[in-house]
Motif scaffolding. Structure first.
Motif, short mmCIF file in Angstrom:
data_model
loop_
_atom_site.label_atom_id
_atom_site.label_comp_id
_atom_site.label_asym_id
_atom_site.label_seq_id
_atom_site.Cartn_x
_atom_site.Cartn_y
_atom_site.Cartn_z
N PRO A 62 -1.03 -7.61 5.35
CA PRO A 62 -0.20 -6.42 4.76
C PRO A 62 -1.02 -5.55 3.97
O PRO A 62 -2.56 -5.87 3.60
N GLN A 63 -0.76 -4.29 3.96
CA GLN A 63 -1.59 -3.30 3.67
C GLN A 63 -2.26 -3.31 2.05
O GLN A 63 -3.26 -2.88 1.86
N GLU A 64 -1.38 -3.81 1.39
CA GLU A 64 -2.01 -4.08 -0.15
C GLU A 64 -3.18 -5.13 -0.34
O GLU A 64 -3.97 -5.16 -1.10
N ILE A 65 -3.13 -6.08 0.74
CA ILE A 65 -4.52 -7.03 0.79
C ILE A 65 -5.43 -6.13 1.59
O ILE A 65 -6.51 -6.26 1.03
N ILE A 66 -5.29 -5.27 2.55
CA ILE A 66 -6.23 -4.52 3.18
C ILE A 66 -6.82 -3.47 1.95
O ILE A 66 -7.99 -3.56 1.72
N GLU A 70 -10.58 -3.20 0.19
CA GLU A 70 -11.47 -1.83 0.52
C GLU A 70 -11.65 -1.10 -0.77
O GLU A 70 -11.79 -0.13 -0.80
N GLY A 71 -10.85 -1.79 -2.04
CA GLY A 71 -11.31 -1.02 -3.29
C GLY A 71 -10.27 -0.05 -3.54
O GLY A 71 -10.48 0.91 -4.46
#
Length: 72
Positions: A62-66, A70-71
């Motif tokens: 999921p994008q939120e995890i990425i 990545e801060g």
């Protein structure tokens, strides 16, 4: 060393129960008494083949995890 000879059975039981047994000679550590464990069997690759499955979306992150990594 002499005391260990007379109490070897007791010391063996203590080693099997997890105690660290150090036998001294002339007041200095000489031997460690450890329990004998059966040799491990060699691993067999593929023995669980067909028994483990991955979810269809396993490689989708999921994008939120990425973003979290990545801060962002």
């Amino acid at each position: 060393m002499r005391e260990a000879k007379s109490q070897l059975s007791k010391l063996g039981e203590m080693a099997w129960s997890g105690e660290k047994i150090v036998i001294a000679k002339a007041g200095k550590p000489y031997l460690d008494l450890i329990p004998h464990k059966a040799e491990r069997k060699e691993r067999t690759p593929g023995r669980l083949k067909g028994q483990i499955t991955m979810a269809p979306d396993f490689e989708v992150t999921p994008q939120e995890i990425i973003d979290g990594f990545e801060g962002r």
